[in-house]
Design an enzyme around this catalytic site. Structure first.
Site, PDB file in Angstrom:
ATOM      1  CB  CYS A  80      43.231  23.414  -1.660  1.00 38.29           C
ATOM      2  SG  CYS A  80      44.642  23.241  -0.551  1.00 38.29           S
ATOM      3  CB  CYS A  83      48.595  24.901  -5.267  1.00 39.41           C
ATOM      4  SG  CYS A  83      49.688  23.605  -4.708  1.00 39.41           S
ATOM      5  CD  GLN A 287      65.056  26.675   3.727  1.00 39.77           C
ATOM      6  OE1 GLN A 287      64.038  26.628   3.053  1.00 39.77           O
ATOM      7  NE2 GLN A 287      65.628  27.809   4.061  1.00 39.77           N
ATOM      8  CE1 TYR A 316      66.168  38.184  12.636  1.00 44.57           C
ATOM      9  CE2 TYR A 316      67.836  38.697  11.005  1.00 44.57           C
ATOM     10  CZ  TYR A 316      66.903  39.116  11.926  1.00 44.57           C
ATOM     11  OH  TYR A 316      66.726  40.452  12.145  1.00 44.57           O
ATOM     12  CD  GLU A 337      66.265  31.145  15.548  1.00 47.00           C
ATOM     13  OE1 GLU A 337      65.088  31.227  15.941  1.00 47.00           O
ATOM     14  OE2 GLU A 337      66.636  31.511  14.418  1.00 47.00           O
ATOM     15  CG  ASP A 385      67.149  32.457   5.850  1.00 49.44           C
ATOM     16  OD1 ASP A 385      66.215  33.144   5.375  1.00 49.44           O
ATOM     17  OD2 ASP A 385      67.188  31.215   5.763  1.00 49.44           O
ATOM     18  CB  CYS A 412      61.106  33.663   2.532  1.00 49.22           C
ATOM     19  SG  CYS A 412      60.647  34.414   4.111  1.00 49.22           S
TER      20      CYS A 412
END
Length: 457
Positions: A80, A83, A287, A316, A337, A385, A412
């Site tokens: 997969c 992960c 989130q 953002y 945004e 962000d 991120c």
């Protein structure tokens, strides 16, 4: 040594992990990237790709396992694409992610000696995702599979019976929807021909409210065929408060529709964060790990250092989660945004929480922010962000021109974070600290919060 050849078996020790989570080893100085390899592994590796400076190999034999290697609990692990680090002990995952942030700051941002705070790990490392998207496709032998793409492949989908990253309740809805599709003989969308109906099944869960959503993405409106699914899912779990169908007739393989049909319940679920209630629709961004998001948001609020008198820009701003939390401590918050749907959701969420000191503006930050500055707008604090690509250069230049005394940057992607922080430091800011936060256990992804102060402010 001569460059090794494709298909050759090499014996090597993994001594590091690359940004994507692949093991990195060397055979007589030749660098080899090995998916599934962990630092400390002694492996026999078969080369599948050979280039002048590096190669890529797959594990043939684990001669001596790393002390950090554990048994992955998921039967799909290794195949997969979700992960990548389930076979790595969680403390070692956290150490790897923290090192990613430090390495990026130093190598890409030219920022040495920065305080990088101890990483905030997740208390729940399984069952933490409040949203999952499953692809409906034709299998190699099966007429229909509902699952996730195989690692590094977009032409093959694994039939996933149970994903450990979502709750048992979401897994139960997955099983029920799969059975419904099969029993009704519904067709699978074919990318090449454009024939067939079913494209995706997206599931959401309100971690704090217990409300569940199922969103079936189809190639054409099929209300009569799918309407009975709502009763079926609600019978399986009474918390299924939203069942919708989104229609995407385009070739683009995305789980977002151009029109939406309500099949049962209401068109959204609710989620609670930081004492506020948010409406989350099928197309909303929210989130994905609610409990870690609460810790992330609390860190952002604390870092902003608001006293109640400040004007704050939330760049953002998405559906307004951070904006609305900031608004309770600020004079006024402006959220910028690009997605109109997200701006609309932010307005709804503000009204639902009786928050009146927020203004949401639709547009790209690189255009809106310079326009506001030209009109004389100012802000004491900026929270940003941005997406994985980080700031557009024009937006970053405008941010520096704005000259807010404090910036809280939520990222991120350590590589674009380091790049942008380097520019901000060169533009007159002092980087006080960076705080990594693990939002996605068992994956290589890492979030980080950075606080900057204007020099001389």
């Amino acid at each position: 040594m001569a460059r090794p050849k494709r298909g050759e078996i090499l014996s090597l020790t993994i001594d590091d992990l690359a940004f994507g989570g692949e093991g990195v080893g060397r055979a007589d100085g030749y660098v080899v990237f090995v998916p599934g390899g962990l630092p400390g592994d002694r492996l026999r590796v078969r080369l599948v790709q050979v280039r002048s400076r590096f190669g890529r190999g797959i594990i043939d034999t684990v001669e001596q396992p790393s002390p950090e290697r554990v048994e992955a609990p998921c039967p799909y692990f290794g195949r997969c694409g979700g992960c990548r680090l389930q076979h790595m002990a969680y403390p070692a995952q956290l150490a790897f992610k923290a090192k990613q942030v430090v390495d990026a700051l130093e190598r890409l941002g030219g920022l040495k000696g920065i305080e990088v705070r101890p990483i905030i790990g997740a208390e729940e490392t399984f069952g933490y995702r409040n949203k999952m998207e499953f692809t409906v496709a034709r299998g190699a032998k099966e007429p229909m599979v509902v699952g996730l793409h195989e690692a590094d492949r977009y032409d093959s989908v694994l039939d996933i019976e149970r994903c450990l990253l979502q709750s048992d309740r979401m897994n139960a809805l997955l099983a029920e929807a799969r059975a419904f599709f099969a029993e009704r003989g519904l067709t699978v969308y074919e990318q090449d021909s454009g024939d067939g109906l079913l494209r995706f099944l997206m599931l959401r869960e309100g971690t704090h409210t217990g409300e569940l959503m199922a969103n079936v993405v189809t190639s054409a409106p099929a209300v009569s065929e799918l309407a009975p699914l709502a009763q079926r899912l609600q019978a399986r779990d009474a918390g299924t408060t939203s069942v919708v169908m989104n229609v995407n007739p385009k070739k683009a393989s995305v789980a977002v529709g151009v029109e939406e049909h309500l099949l049962g319940g209401r068109d959204h679920i609710r989620e609670g964060v930081g004492g506020l209630v948010f409406q989350v629709s099928a197309s909303s961004f929210f989130q994905t790990n609610t409990r870690q998001a609460e810790r992330l948001f609390a860190l952002v609020l604390d870092s902003a250092g608001l006293t109640g008198t400040e004007t704050v820009y939330d760049l953002y701003s998405g559906t307004g989660a951070i904006s609305l939390l900031l608004a309770r401590r600020a004079r006024w918050v402006y959220g910028i945004e690009v997605a109109q749907a997200a701006v609309d959701d932010a307005g709804v969420n503000a009204a639902a929480n009786a928050i009146t000191n927020c203004t949401f503006v639709c547009g790209e930050v690189r255009f809106v922010l310079p326009s506001l500055i030209a009109k004389g707008a100012t802000a004491e604090v900026v929270v940003a962000d941005p997406p994985r690509a980080g700031f557009h250069p024009k937006a970053l230049h405008a941010l520096i021109t704005l000259g807010a005394r404090r910036i809280v940057y939520v990222s991120c992607n350590p590589t674009t974070l380091a790049r942008d922080l380097g520019e901000l430091v060169r533009g007159g800011y002092r980087l006080e600290w960076v705080q990594p936060v693990d939002m996605f256990p068992h994956t290589p992804h890492i979030e980080a919060v950075a606080r900057l102060e204007r020099v001389g402010s």
